[in-house]
Design a protein around this motif. Sequence first.
Motif, PDB file in Angstrom:
ATOM      1  N   LEU A 137      13.031   7.739  22.885  1.00  0.00           N
ATOM      2  CA  LEU A 137      12.122   6.618  22.661  1.00  0.00           C
ATOM      3  C   LEU A 137      12.131   5.726  23.902  1.00  0.00           C
ATOM      4  O   LEU A 137      13.179   5.252  24.332  1.00  0.00           O
ATOM      5  CB  LEU A 137      12.555   5.823  21.424  1.00  0.00           C
ATOM      6  N   HIS A 138      10.958   5.520  24.468  1.00  0.00           N
ATOM      7  CA  HIS A 138      10.790   4.614  25.600  1.00  0.00           C
ATOM      8  C   HIS A 138      10.255   3.303  25.024  1.00  0.00           C
ATOM      9  O   HIS A 138       9.268   3.304  24.289  1.00  0.00           O
ATOM     10  CB  HIS A 138       9.804   5.190  26.620  1.00  0.00           C
ATOM     11  N   VAL A 139      10.908   2.194  25.360  1.00  0.00           N
ATOM     12  CA  VAL A 139      10.553   0.893  24.809  1.00  0.00           C
ATOM     13  C   VAL A 139       9.952   0.043  25.924  1.00  0.00           C
ATOM     14  O   VAL A 139      10.599  -0.198  26.947  1.00  0.00           O
ATOM     15  CB  VAL A 139      11.792   0.193  24.202  1.00  0.00           C
ATOM     16  N   LEU A 140       8.723  -0.415  25.724  1.00  0.00           N
ATOM     17  CA  LEU A 140       7.990  -1.175  26.733  1.00  0.00           C
ATOM     18  C   LEU A 140       7.743  -2.597  26.265  1.00  0.00           C
ATOM     19  O   LEU A 140       7.292  -2.808  25.145  1.00  0.00           O
ATOM     20  CB  LEU A 140       6.643  -0.489  27.021  1.00  0.00           C
ATOM     21  N   THR A 141       8.035  -3.556  27.127  1.00  0.00           N
ATOM     22  CA  THR A 141       7.662  -4.945  26.866  1.00  0.00           C
ATOM     23  C   THR A 141       6.583  -5.344  27.861  1.00  0.00           C
ATOM     24  O   THR A 141       6.625  -4.955  29.024  1.00  0.00           O
ATOM     25  CB  THR A 141       8.866  -5.906  26.999  1.00  0.00           C
ATOM     26  N   LEU A 142       5.618  -6.100  27.375  1.00  0.00           N
ATOM     27  CA  LEU A 142       4.521  -6.577  28.198  1.00  0.00           C
ATOM     28  C   LEU A 142       4.585  -8.092  28.290  1.00  0.00           C
ATOM     29  O   LEU A 142       4.849  -8.766  27.294  1.00  0.00           O
ATOM     30  CB  LEU A 142       3.180  -6.161  27.587  1.00  0.00           C
ATOM     31  N   ASP A 153       7.969 -10.207  17.979  1.00  0.00           N
ATOM     32  CA  ASP A 153       7.715 -10.900  16.726  1.00  0.00           C
ATOM     33  C   ASP A 153       8.152  -9.977  15.589  1.00  0.00           C
ATOM     34  O   ASP A 153       8.642  -8.878  15.823  1.00  0.00           O
ATOM     35  CB  ASP A 153       6.236 -11.290  16.592  1.00  0.00           C
ATOM     36  N   GLU A 154       7.985 -10.424  14.365  1.00  0.00           N
ATOM     37  CA  GLU A 154       8.446  -9.628  13.219  1.00  0.00           C
ATOM     38  C   GLU A 154       7.705  -8.302  13.125  1.00  0.00           C
ATOM     39  O   GLU A 154       8.291  -7.269  12.822  1.00  0.00           O
ATOM     40  CB  GLU A 154       8.293 -10.431  11.922  1.00  0.00           C
ATOM     41  N   GLN A 155       6.419  -8.309  13.395  1.00  0.00           N
ATOM     42  CA  GLN A 155       5.645  -7.068  13.358  1.00  0.00           C
ATOM     43  C   GLN A 155       6.167  -6.092  14.419  1.00  0.00           C
ATOM     44  O   GLN A 155       6.284  -4.898  14.171  1.00  0.00           O
ATOM     45  CB  GLN A 155       4.173  -7.369  13.593  1.00  0.00           C
ATOM     46  N   GLY A 156       6.493  -6.599  15.605  1.00  0.00           N
ATOM     47  CA  GLY A 156       7.036  -5.755  16.663  1.00  0.00           C
ATOM     48  C   GLY A 156       8.365  -5.138  16.276  1.00  0.00           C
ATOM     49  O   GLY A 156       8.642  -3.969  16.577  1.00  0.00           O
ATOM     50  N   ARG A 157       9.191  -5.905  15.586  1.00  0.00           N
ATOM     51  CA  ARG A 157      10.482  -5.384  15.131  1.00  0.00           C
ATOM     52  C   ARG A 157      10.299  -4.297  14.068  1.00  0.00           C
ATOM     53  O   ARG A 157      10.998  -3.295  14.069  1.00  0.00           O
ATOM     54  CB  ARG A 157      11.355  -6.508  14.585  1.00  0.00           C
ATOM     55  N   ARG A 158       9.332  -4.493  13.171  1.00  0.00           N
ATOM     56  CA  ARG A 158       9.072  -3.480  12.142  1.00  0.00           C
ATOM     57  C   ARG A 158       8.551  -2.198  12.769  1.00  0.00           C
ATOM     58  O   ARG A 158       8.940  -1.091  12.383  1.00  0.00           O
ATOM     59  CB  ARG A 158       8.098  -4.017  11.101  1.00  0.00           C
ATOM     60  N   LEU A 159       7.690  -2.340  13.768  1.00  0.00           N
ATOM     61  CA  LEU A 159       7.170  -1.162  14.457  1.00  0.00           C
ATOM     62  C   LEU A 159       8.300  -0.438  15.187  1.00  0.00           C
ATOM     63  O   LEU A 159       8.394   0.789  15.134  1.00  0.00           O
ATOM     64  CB  LEU A 159       6.072  -1.557  15.445  1.00  0.00           C
ATOM     65  N   LEU A 160       9.175  -1.190  15.852  1.00  0.00           N
ATOM     66  CA  LEU A 160      10.324  -0.594  16.532  1.00  0.00           C
ATOM     67  C   LEU A 160      11.193   0.167  15.544  1.00  0.00           C
ATOM     68  O   LEU A 160      11.628   1.293  15.809  1.00  0.00           O
ATOM     69  CB  LEU A 160      11.151  -1.667  17.244  1.00  0.00           C
ATOM     70  N   GLU A 161      11.431  -0.428  14.388  1.00  0.00           N
ATOM     71  CA  GLU A 161      12.254   0.217  13.369  1.00  0.00           C
ATOM     72  C   GLU A 161      11.639   1.546  12.921  1.00  0.00           C
ATOM     73  O   GLU A 161      12.334   2.565  12.832  1.00  0.00           O
ATOM     74  CB  GLU A 161      12.432  -0.721  12.179  1.00  0.00           C
ATOM     75  N   GLU A 162      10.334   1.553  12.674  1.00  0.00           N
ATOM     76  CA  GLU A 162       9.650   2.777  12.255  1.00  0.00           C
ATOM     77  C   GLU A 162       9.710   3.837  13.357  1.00  0.00           C
ATOM     78  O   GLU A 162      10.009   5.005  13.092  1.00  0.00           O
ATOM     79  CB  GLU A 162       8.190   2.484  11.890  1.00  0.00           C
ATOM     80  N   VAL A 203       7.126   3.062  22.468  1.00  0.00           N
ATOM     81  CA  VAL A 203       6.845   1.984  21.530  1.00  0.00           C
ATOM     82  C   VAL A 203       6.656   0.706  22.338  1.00  0.00           C
ATOM     83  O   VAL A 203       7.440   0.398  23.230  1.00  0.00           O
ATOM     84  CB  VAL A 203       7.951   1.819  20.449  1.00  0.00           C
ATOM     85  N   VAL A 204       5.572  -0.013  22.037  1.00  0.00           N
ATOM     86  CA  VAL A 204       5.291  -1.284  22.688  1.00  0.00           C
ATOM     87  C   VAL A 204       5.952  -2.361  21.841  1.00  0.00           C
ATOM     88  O   VAL A 204       5.583  -2.562  20.686  1.00  0.00           O
ATOM     89  CB  VAL A 204       3.774  -1.522  22.820  1.00  0.00           C
ATOM     90  N   LEU A 205       6.956  -3.013  22.418  1.00  0.00           N
ATOM     91  CA  LEU A 205       7.758  -3.973  21.677  1.00  0.00           C
ATOM     92  C   LEU A 205       7.206  -5.379  21.843  1.00  0.00           C
ATOM     93  O   LEU A 205       7.334  -5.992  22.895  1.00  0.00           O
ATOM     94  CB  LEU A 205       9.215  -3.928  22.154  1.00  0.00           C
ATOM     95  N   ASP A 206       6.556  -5.867  20.797  1.00  0.00           N
ATOM     96  CA  ASP A 206       6.148  -7.264  20.748  1.00  0.00           C
ATOM     97  C   ASP A 206       7.305  -8.036  20.141  1.00  0.00           C
ATOM     98  O   ASP A 206       7.947  -7.557  19.197  1.00  0.00           O
ATOM     99  CB  ASP A 206       4.898  -7.433  19.883  1.00  0.00           C
ATOM    100  N   GLU A 247      16.756  -5.131  24.823  1.00  0.00           N
ATOM    101  CA  GLU A 247      18.024  -4.498  24.428  1.00  0.00           C
ATOM    102  C   GLU A 247      18.633  -5.202  23.216  1.00  0.00           C
ATOM    103  O   GLU A 247      19.133  -4.551  22.298  1.00  0.00           O
ATOM    104  CB  GLU A 247      19.028  -4.517  25.588  1.00  0.00           C
ATOM    105  N   GLU A 248      18.571  -6.541  23.209  1.00  0.00           N
ATOM    106  CA  GLU A 248      19.096  -7.302  22.071  1.00  0.00           C
ATOM    107  C   GLU A 248      18.322  -6.995  20.799  1.00  0.00           C
ATOM    108  O   GLU A 248      18.915  -6.801  19.732  1.00  0.00           O
ATOM    109  CB  GLU A 248      19.053  -8.800  22.372  1.00  0.00           C
ATOM    110  N   ILE A 249      17.003  -6.952  20.907  1.00  0.00           N
ATOM    111  CA  ILE A 249      16.171  -6.666  19.738  1.00  0.00           C
ATOM    112  C   ILE A 249      16.455  -5.259  19.227  1.00  0.00           C
ATOM    113  O   ILE A 249      16.572  -5.026  18.021  1.00  0.00           O
ATOM    114  CB  ILE A 249      14.673  -6.853  20.070  1.00  0.00           C
TER     115      ILE A 249
END
Length: 153
Positions: free
Chosen positions: A32-37, A11-20, A6-9, A75-77
């Motif tokens: 789940l591998h979480v990537l920040t750019l 913002d609110e959209q990024g949080r919703r995508l992470l949740e899904e 999951v590409v973690l942006d 990690e916080e998000i």
Amino acid sequence: MERALVVLDQDEQGRRLLEEAAELASGVDAKLHVLTLLTPEEFGEKRDALDAVERGEQTSYDDSVVLDRARQDAEEIIGETVGDLDLDYEVVPGRVGEAENESDRILETAGERNVDHVFVAGRKRSPTGKAVFGDRAQSIVLNFDGPVTSLLE
């Protein structure tokens, strides 16, 4: 699905995508591998903030501290967004590069982690913006050999 990216942006959209992504991964017992750019500008802003701390503390930090801070932010998000799920996850070291090359960095990370599913947020762009910079989600859909879930606003 055994391993997803999951590409973690941040913002609110990024949080919703992470949740899904986290709910789906947890439900099928996948990792789940979480990537920040980070763009070079974002990296520079974080580096500038660190420079101010260095002057105040009269110490020195290298650039890895900036990427470590991005990992801590992720990690916080994750904790705030999906902390109550039984989730096997890993925060992938952040990647720095130009915004127009994001899809390349995402696909490279997907290959390195051998994931079989990618979650990426779409971005609203004008037709001209899409022509000049491309569309990140579309590029992933066209070039990833597996399912892609995209959240569009």
